[in-house]
Design an enzyme around this catalytic site. Sequence first.
Site, PDB file in Angstrom:
ATOM      1  N   HIS A  12       0.830  -1.210   0.000  1.00 18.07           N
ATOM      2  CA  HIS A  12       0.000   0.000   0.000  1.00 18.07           C
ATOM      3  C   HIS A  12       0.866   1.262   0.000  1.00 18.07           C
ATOM      4  O   HIS A  12       0.534   2.258   0.645  1.00 18.07           O
ATOM      5  CB  HIS A  12      -0.998  -0.025   1.165  1.00 18.07           C
ATOM      6  CG  HIS A  12      -0.377  -0.145   2.535  1.00 18.07           C
ATOM      7  ND1 HIS A  12      -0.961  -0.869   3.552  1.00 18.07           N
ATOM      8  CD2 HIS A  12       0.765   0.373   3.056  1.00 18.07           C
ATOM      9  CE1 HIS A  12      -0.205  -0.783   4.635  1.00 18.07           C
ATOM     10  NE2 HIS A  12       0.845  -0.019   4.357  1.00 18.07           N
ATOM     11  N   HIS A  61      -0.766   4.864   9.767  1.00 21.01           N
ATOM     12  CA  HIS A  61       0.603   5.387   9.815  1.00 21.01           C
ATOM     13  C   HIS A  61       0.599   6.719  10.567  1.00 21.01           C
ATOM     14  O   HIS A  61       0.873   7.768   9.994  1.00 21.01           O
ATOM     15  CB  HIS A  61       1.163   5.560   8.409  1.00 21.01           C
ATOM     16  CG  HIS A  61       1.133   4.300   7.584  1.00 21.01           C
ATOM     17  ND1 HIS A  61      -0.020   3.804   7.014  1.00 21.01           N
ATOM     18  CD2 HIS A  61       2.106   3.432   7.253  1.00 21.01           C
ATOM     19  CE1 HIS A  61       0.254   2.686   6.360  1.00 21.01           C
ATOM     20  NE2 HIS A  61       1.533   2.437   6.483  1.00 21.01           N
ATOM     21  N   HIS A 195      10.948  -3.837   2.908  1.00 19.55           N
ATOM     22  CA  HIS A 195      11.330  -2.434   2.807  1.00 19.55           C
ATOM     23  C   HIS A 195      11.794  -1.902   4.159  1.00 19.55           C
ATOM     24  O   HIS A 195      11.316  -2.308   5.207  1.00 19.55           O
ATOM     25  CB  HIS A 195      10.218  -1.555   2.229  1.00 19.55           C
ATOM     26  CG  HIS A 195       8.927  -1.422   2.984  1.00 19.55           C
ATOM     27  ND1 HIS A 195       8.124  -2.490   3.332  1.00 19.55           N
ATOM     28  CD2 HIS A 195       8.270  -0.316   3.413  1.00 19.55           C
ATOM     29  CE1 HIS A 195       7.023  -2.038   3.938  1.00 19.55           C
ATOM     30  NE2 HIS A 195       7.092  -0.725   4.020  1.00 19.55           N
ATOM     31  N   GLU A 242       5.119  -5.493   8.180  1.00 21.13           N
ATOM     32  CA  GLU A 242       3.742  -5.298   7.689  1.00 21.13           C
ATOM     33  C   GLU A 242       3.161  -6.581   7.106  1.00 21.13           C
ATOM     34  O   GLU A 242       1.942  -6.748   7.049  1.00 21.13           O
ATOM     35  CB  GLU A 242       3.700  -4.186   6.624  1.00 21.13           C
ATOM     36  CG  GLU A 242       3.928  -2.797   7.195  1.00 21.13           C
ATOM     37  CD  GLU A 242       3.673  -1.693   6.175  1.00 21.13           C
ATOM     38  OE1 GLU A 242       3.506  -0.547   6.597  1.00 21.13           O
ATOM     39  OE2 GLU A 242       3.662  -1.965   4.946  1.00 21.13           O
TER      40      GLU A 242
HETATM   41 FE   LIG Z   1       2.379   0.756   5.585  1.00 19.61          FE
END
Ligand SMILES: [Fe+2]
Length: 283
Positions: A12, A61, A195, A242
């Site tokens: 996302h 977030h 990431h 995540e």
């Molecule tokens: Fe995220």
Amino acid sequence: MARITAGIATSHVPVIGVAIDQGKTQDDYFRPLFEGYEWTRRWIAEPKHKPDVVVLVYNDHASAFDMNLIPTFAIGCADQFQPADEGWGPRRVPVVHNDADLAWHIAQSCILDEFDMTIINKMDVDHGLTVPLSLMFGQPEAWPCKVVPLAVNVVTFPPPTGRRCYALGQALARAIESYPQPLNVQVWGTGGMSHQLQGPRAGLINTPWDKRFLDDLSADPERLRNLPHLEYLRETGSEGIEMVMWLIMRGALGERVTELHRHYHVPCSNTAVGHIVLEPQSR
Ligand SMILES: [Fe+2]
């Protein structure tokens, strides 16, 4: 009764939303990324595949939650949720309409099933939730389905374990399949893949690890359930955790699934983008 008809996982990444909103999806940089979603966009537009409701597993977030409030698992039970202002004004995407009756049913079922969900009636939803909707549905006037937001803390240590996430998916399935409306429900898991956004290892991508995760999401979720947080951190960077949210989706689909579509693309921003569409086999 409601049925879970498919599970979708996708990254996302915020810049995906920027590319869609600013008409850049056909730029050289973005085209290969978006091409990998074309199959799903056609598939989900077919009437027999179009969901009535998506239970969308994502993480906030620091838009709705911050250090004042850190729910491990939160379910949105209000009628609607506005796109969050993440610093540049809210994305110009439709308001998210919930199926609040189903959301309350899921909350009740999961809590009585020993998953202590936090019930949220007021929150804005950020790119974690709106980017996956944009990827699957483009830029409609209104989202074509109801969305139950299910937010997971993967930002502040400790996030829930993969085993706990998978078990929540199983509880989610029991909840959905005991809801007495004939709804076509999909469960989406979002975030990932490898990431790291900061520090000396910023930009870390681990393609072999990601691809094995995609393989095992279909074929050997038992291995994935048991991955410790340290492996995500070491192998996939600080934000790779995540991916535990994908295990909620996978847990909801039952033991055996058919993989309908897969896409993996590097890089987007400084992340590896992954996407998979799974269908539960009859149980
Ligand atoms: Fe995220």
